[in-house]
Design a protein around this motif. Structure first.
Motif, PDB file in Angstrom:
ATOM      1  N   LEU A 260      39.622  38.259  29.614  1.00 61.27           N
ATOM      2  CA  LEU A 260      39.287  38.029  31.019  1.00 61.27           C
ATOM      3  C   LEU A 260      40.155  36.922  31.605  1.00 61.27           C
ATOM      4  O   LEU A 260      40.669  37.055  32.727  1.00 61.27           O
ATOM      5  CB  LEU A 260      37.803  37.676  31.145  1.00 61.27           C
ATOM      6  N   ALA A 261      40.349  35.838  30.858  1.00 63.15           N
ATOM      7  CA  ALA A 261      41.194  34.742  31.346  1.00 63.15           C
ATOM      8  C   ALA A 261      42.640  35.191  31.505  1.00 63.15           C
ATOM      9  O   ALA A 261      43.315  34.840  32.488  1.00 63.15           O
ATOM     10  CB  ALA A 261      41.101  33.556  30.392  1.00 63.15           C
ATOM     11  N   ALA A 262      43.146  35.964  30.522  1.00 67.54           N
ATOM     12  CA  ALA A 262      44.532  36.438  30.609  1.00 67.54           C
ATOM     13  C   ALA A 262      44.715  37.379  31.790  1.00 67.54           C
ATOM     14  O   ALA A 262      45.733  37.318  32.499  1.00 67.54           O
ATOM     15  CB  ALA A 262      44.919  37.125  29.305  1.00 67.54           C
ATOM     16  N   LEU A 263      43.741  38.255  32.023  1.00 71.56           N
ATOM     17  CA  LEU A 263      43.835  39.185  33.152  1.00 71.56           C
ATOM     18  C   LEU A 263      43.823  38.440  34.478  1.00 71.56           C
ATOM     19  O   LEU A 263      44.518  38.822  35.423  1.00 71.56           O
ATOM     20  CB  LEU A 263      42.679  40.188  33.096  1.00 71.56           C
ATOM     21  N   TRP A 264      43.029  37.373  34.571  1.00 70.48           N
ATOM     22  CA  TRP A 264      43.019  36.598  35.813  1.00 70.48           C
ATOM     23  C   TRP A 264      44.393  35.960  36.047  1.00 70.48           C
ATOM     24  O   TRP A 264      44.858  35.875  37.188  1.00 70.48           O
ATOM     25  CB  TRP A 264      41.931  35.522  35.764  1.00 70.48           C
ATOM     26  N   GLY A 265      45.061  35.544  34.976  1.00 68.89           N
ATOM     27  CA  GLY A 265      46.410  35.000  35.125  1.00 68.89           C
ATOM     28  C   GLY A 265      47.425  36.033  35.557  1.00 68.89           C
ATOM     29  O   GLY A 265      48.492  35.682  36.071  1.00 68.89           O
ATOM     30  N   ALA A 266      47.104  37.321  35.328  1.00 66.60           N
ATOM     31  CA  ALA A 266      48.014  38.411  35.715  1.00 66.60           C
ATOM     32  C   ALA A 266      47.543  39.133  36.971  1.00 66.60           C
ATOM     33  O   ALA A 266      48.039  40.221  37.275  1.00 66.60           O
ATOM     34  CB  ALA A 266      48.151  39.403  34.558  1.00 66.60           C
ATOM     35  N   TYR A 267      46.609  38.537  37.694  1.00 64.87           N
ATOM     36  CA  TYR A 267      46.150  39.103  38.971  1.00 64.87           C
ATOM     37  C   TYR A 267      47.365  39.277  39.895  1.00 64.87           C
ATOM     38  O   TYR A 267      48.307  38.476  39.836  1.00 64.87           O
ATOM     39  CB  TYR A 267      45.116  38.149  39.576  1.00 64.87           C
ATOM     40  N   PRO A 268      47.369  40.311  40.747  1.00 64.04           N
ATOM     41  CA  PRO A 268      48.562  40.548  41.581  1.00 64.04           C
ATOM     42  C   PRO A 268      49.047  39.341  42.375  1.00 64.04           C
ATOM     43  O   PRO A 268      50.252  39.134  42.496  1.00 64.04           O
ATOM     44  CB  PRO A 268      48.105  41.693  42.501  1.00 64.04           C
ATOM     45  N   THR A 269      48.132  38.549  42.931  1.00 66.62           N
ATOM     46  CA  THR A 269      48.555  37.361  43.680  1.00 66.62           C
ATOM     47  C   THR A 269      48.362  36.087  42.870  1.00 66.62           C
ATOM     48  O   THR A 269      48.147  35.009  43.424  1.00 66.62           O
ATOM     49  CB  THR A 269      47.789  37.243  45.016  1.00 66.62           C
ATOM     50  N   ALA A 270      48.484  36.202  41.545  1.00 73.30           N
ATOM     51  CA  ALA A 270      48.275  35.035  40.687  1.00 73.30           C
ATOM     52  C   ALA A 270      49.317  33.955  40.901  1.00 73.30           C
ATOM     53  O   ALA A 270      49.118  32.813  40.472  1.00 73.30           O
ATOM     54  CB  ALA A 270      48.260  35.463  39.219  1.00 73.30           C
ATOM     55  N   PHE A 271      50.431  34.268  41.557  1.00 72.86           N
ATOM     56  CA  PHE A 271      51.419  33.227  41.845  1.00 72.86           C
ATOM     57  C   PHE A 271      50.814  32.099  42.664  1.00 72.86           C
ATOM     58  O   PHE A 271      51.260  30.946  42.566  1.00 72.86           O
ATOM     59  CB  PHE A 271      52.631  33.821  42.568  1.00 72.86           C
ATOM     60  N   VAL A 272      49.769  32.400  43.448  1.00 73.55           N
ATOM     61  CA  VAL A 272      49.106  31.368  44.239  1.00 73.55           C
ATOM     62  C   VAL A 272      48.429  30.345  43.329  1.00 73.55           C
ATOM     63  O   VAL A 272      48.245  29.185  43.709  1.00 73.55           O
ATOM     64  CB  VAL A 272      48.085  32.009  45.204  1.00 73.55           C
ATOM     65  N   GLN A 273      48.065  30.768  42.111  1.00 72.90           N
ATOM     66  CA  GLN A 273      47.457  29.836  41.165  1.00 72.90           C
ATOM     67  C   GLN A 273      48.401  28.712  40.774  1.00 72.90           C
ATOM     68  O   GLN A 273      47.960  27.677  40.281  1.00 72.90           O
ATOM     69  CB  GLN A 273      47.015  30.600  39.909  1.00 72.90           C
ATOM     70  N   SER A 274      49.684  28.906  40.991  1.00 75.65           N
ATOM     71  CA  SER A 274      50.686  27.886  40.663  1.00 75.65           C
ATOM     72  C   SER A 274      51.186  27.153  41.901  1.00 75.65           C
ATOM     73  O   SER A 274      52.130  26.367  41.813  1.00 75.65           O
ATOM     74  CB  SER A 274      51.877  28.530  39.936  1.00 75.65           C
ATOM     75  N   MET A 275      50.563  27.392  43.064  1.00 75.76           N
ATOM     76  CA  MET A 275      50.959  26.743  44.299  1.00 75.76           C
ATOM     77  C   MET A 275      49.971  25.635  44.653  1.00 75.76           C
ATOM     78  O   MET A 275      48.884  25.560  44.096  1.00 75.76           O
ATOM     79  CB  MET A 275      51.015  27.770  45.442  1.00 75.76           C
ATOM     80  N   ALA A 276      50.376  24.780  45.595  1.00 79.87           N
ATOM     81  CA  ALA A 276      49.496  23.708  46.066  1.00 79.87           C
ATOM     82  C   ALA A 276      48.518  24.276  47.094  1.00 79.87           C
ATOM     83  O   ALA A 276      48.484  23.870  48.257  1.00 79.87           O
ATOM     84  CB  ALA A 276      50.316  22.573  46.663  1.00 79.87           C
ATOM     85  N   TYR A 277      47.728  25.228  46.648  1.00 81.98           N
ATOM     86  CA  TYR A 277      46.698  25.889  47.450  1.00 81.98           C
ATOM     87  C   TYR A 277      45.325  25.565  46.851  1.00 81.98           C
ATOM     88  O   TYR A 277      45.234  24.958  45.777  1.00 81.98           O
ATOM     89  CB  TYR A 277      46.920  27.405  47.437  1.00 81.98           C
ATOM     90  N   THR A 278      44.273  26.012  47.508  1.00 81.69           N
ATOM     91  CA  THR A 278      42.914  25.680  47.062  1.00 81.69           C
ATOM     92  C   THR A 278      42.283  26.727  46.157  1.00 81.69           C
ATOM     93  O   THR A 278      41.195  26.501  45.629  1.00 81.69           O
ATOM     94  CB  THR A 278      41.985  25.482  48.277  1.00 81.69           C
ATOM     95  N   GLU A 279      42.931  27.882  45.996  1.00 78.83           N
ATOM     96  CA  GLU A 279      42.272  28.964  45.257  1.00 78.83           C
ATOM     97  C   GLU A 279      41.904  28.587  43.823  1.00 78.83           C
ATOM     98  O   GLU A 279      40.822  28.913  43.344  1.00 78.83           O
ATOM     99  CB  GLU A 279      43.158  30.219  45.261  1.00 78.83           C
ATOM    100  N   THR A 280      42.817  27.909  43.120  1.00 81.04           N
ATOM    101  CA  THR A 280      42.510  27.578  41.726  1.00 81.04           C
ATOM    102  C   THR A 280      41.421  26.516  41.645  1.00 81.04           C
ATOM    103  O   THR A 280      40.537  26.587  40.777  1.00 81.04           O
ATOM    104  CB  THR A 280      43.762  27.096  40.982  1.00 81.04           C
ATOM    105  N   LEU A 281      41.481  25.520  42.511  1.00 77.10           N
ATOM    106  CA  LEU A 281      40.446  24.490  42.523  1.00 77.10           C
ATOM    107  C   LEU A 281      39.089  25.108  42.822  1.00 77.10           C
ATOM    108  O   LEU A 281      38.084  24.806  42.149  1.00 77.10           O
ATOM    109  CB  LEU A 281      40.798  23.418  43.563  1.00 77.10           C
ATOM    110  N   PHE A 282      39.043  25.984  43.808  1.00 74.92           N
ATOM    111  CA  PHE A 282      37.783  26.639  44.139  1.00 74.92           C
ATOM    112  C   PHE A 282      37.292  27.509  42.986  1.00 74.92           C
ATOM    113  O   PHE A 282      36.109  27.490  42.636  1.00 74.92           O
ATOM    114  CB  PHE A 282      37.947  27.491  45.396  1.00 74.92           C
ATOM    115  N   THR A 283      38.196  28.287  42.376  1.00 75.86           N
ATOM    116  CA  THR A 283      37.781  29.164  41.285  1.00 75.86           C
ATOM    117  C   THR A 283      37.259  28.358  40.107  1.00 75.86           C
ATOM    118  O   THR A 283      36.284  28.768  39.454  1.00 75.86           O
ATOM    119  CB  THR A 283      38.947  30.057  40.837  1.00 75.86           C
TER     120      THR A 283
END
Length: 403
Positions: A154-177
């Motif tokens: 499940l963790a690996a699949l979340w890292g391969a989500y289509p817009t997972a590049f946002v997880q490496s940006m200075a955005y709020t999605e990873t903090l919120f998740t």
């Protein structure tokens, strides 16, 4: 002769001992999650390598692409100068920085003041660390439901989500998740006060924290109604579920605090919603989504059909989670609420996949399917998904439109 020795009394509970036990449990949980964190980090590292290669070929800086574009610029400005900046568009609309919640810029400012990092780089650090904490929480939920291997997948699949590049940006999605995953996990394990406290922080991160609040409120309401119907008295319910009720009370306070702050600052009770309306992000019940689908169907049939297929996939996965797999109620409520909030707004359609990214339980059906697959095939599927996600991320970040 029987042993008549009196057993040694357990050491008395003290704040120091409780803190020590908490650290020991966290360390044990982290050790168990290590394979998931390694798998997740490997997937995201592949994405960064492909982005770096593509950016170098295009003569652009991957560092700038990740920390100095679109929403990350707004967060950095808030961290540096505070709230109060706005842009007036030619059509008269005003884009105010009050549309952005305060936790990420507060962390950016704090880190930049105590480290040599600039504010934008502090945002990257927050996002990268939060992504690991999110992967940890996602693993914990997956492992609780389907065993350790299910959590890793499940963790690996979340890292391969289509817009997972946002997880490496200075955005709020990873903090919120990260906050949302651990809040849901706390509900699943009966840690209601922890759930409420994490929901407070989620409510200071993104407006979609309503999904976290719902994941606390609805299971709590179901628990109270079930026990009341079983004959429990109101007083017994209050005494027996004091910590649960405290978590329920805490849950919405972060979101409410920021909405009230904007209301006081702008002099209107619904000022925050007016700010969002100026950005075109108001609630419209899905009319904008329906209009976008229809526009694509009438202008480009293939694109329209692809869009319909993508939406059908989301609802199919939601049905699998809610009905077929019978996931726990907090998980179902959270997932359905994130999907609902992501689809019923009037904002820019291209951001919908990104807004839906915190709905990681949608990936549970895929994780369960991979559990039944031979290990070598599972690795091949994950590798293909990681490469496809990385390629899509590179193309998007090198383009002109925001994610």
């Amino acid at each position: 002769m029987p042993d008549t020795r009196i057993p040694a009394a357990a050491p008395p509970r003290t704040p120091r001992r409780d803190a020590s036990l908490l650290r020991e449990r966290a360390a044990a949980s982290l050790r168990a999650a290590a394979p998931a964190l390694l798998a997740y980090a490997s997937v995201r590292l592949l994405g960064l390598v492909i982005l770096g290669t593509a950016a170098a070929a295009a003569g652009k800086s991957p560092h700038t692409l990740l920390n100095a574009r679109w929403d990350s610029l707004w967060y950095a400005r808030i961290a540096t100068e505070g709230y109060g900046y706005e842009i007036r568009l030619p059509d008269g609309d005003v884009h105010s920085d009050l549309a952005f919640f305060p936790l990420l810029p507060a962390l950016e400012r704090g880190i930049s003041e105590i480290t040599p990092l600039s504010v934008p780089d502090a945002g990257l650090l927050v996002s990268w660390l939060a992504s690991l904490v999110a992967a940890w929480g996602i693993y914990a939920i997956g492992a609780r439901l389907h065993g350790p291997r299910g959590g890793v997948l499940l963790a690996a699949l979340w890292g391969a989500y289509p817009t997972a590049f946002v997880q490496s940006m200075a955005y709020t999605e990873t903090l919120f998740t990260a906050l949302a995953a651990w809040a849901v996990y706390a509900v699943l394990t009966g840690r209601w006060v922890w759930a409420g406290g994490l929901a407070v922080l989620a409510g200071l991160t993104r407006p979609s924290a309503a999904a976290v609040v719902a994941a606390i409120w609805i299971p709590a309401a179901v628990t109270l109604v079930r026990e009341y119907r079983a004959g429990a008295r109101a007083g017994e319910l209050l005494r027996g579920h004091a910590r649960m009720l405290l978590g329920v009370v805490l849950a919405p306070l972060g979101w409410l605090a920021y909405v009230l702050y904007v209301a006081v600052r702008n002099g209107g009770l619904f000022a925050y919603f007016e700010v969002q309306g100026e950005w075109g992000n108001g609630f419209d019940g899905g009319r904008a989504l329906a209009g976008f689908v229809w526009q694509n169907l009438t202008s480009n049939v293939l694109a329209g059909l692809g869009l319909c297929a993508a939406l059908a996939l989301v609802f199919w996965l939601l049905w699998l989670c809610c009905v077929r797999q019978r996931q726990p109620l907090p998980l179902v409520v959270y997932t359905a609420a994130v999907v609902f909030v992501s689809l019923v707004g009037a904002g820019y359609f291209g951001s919908r996949p990104r807004l839906m990214m915190p709905a990681f339980p949608l990936l549970l059906p895929a994780a369960v399917a991979l559990l039944r697959t031979r290990p070598e095939r599972t690795v091949a599927i994950l590798a293909a998904a990681a490469v496809a996600s990385a390629a899509y991320g590179a193309i998007t970040l090198l383009g002109s439109g925001p994610p």
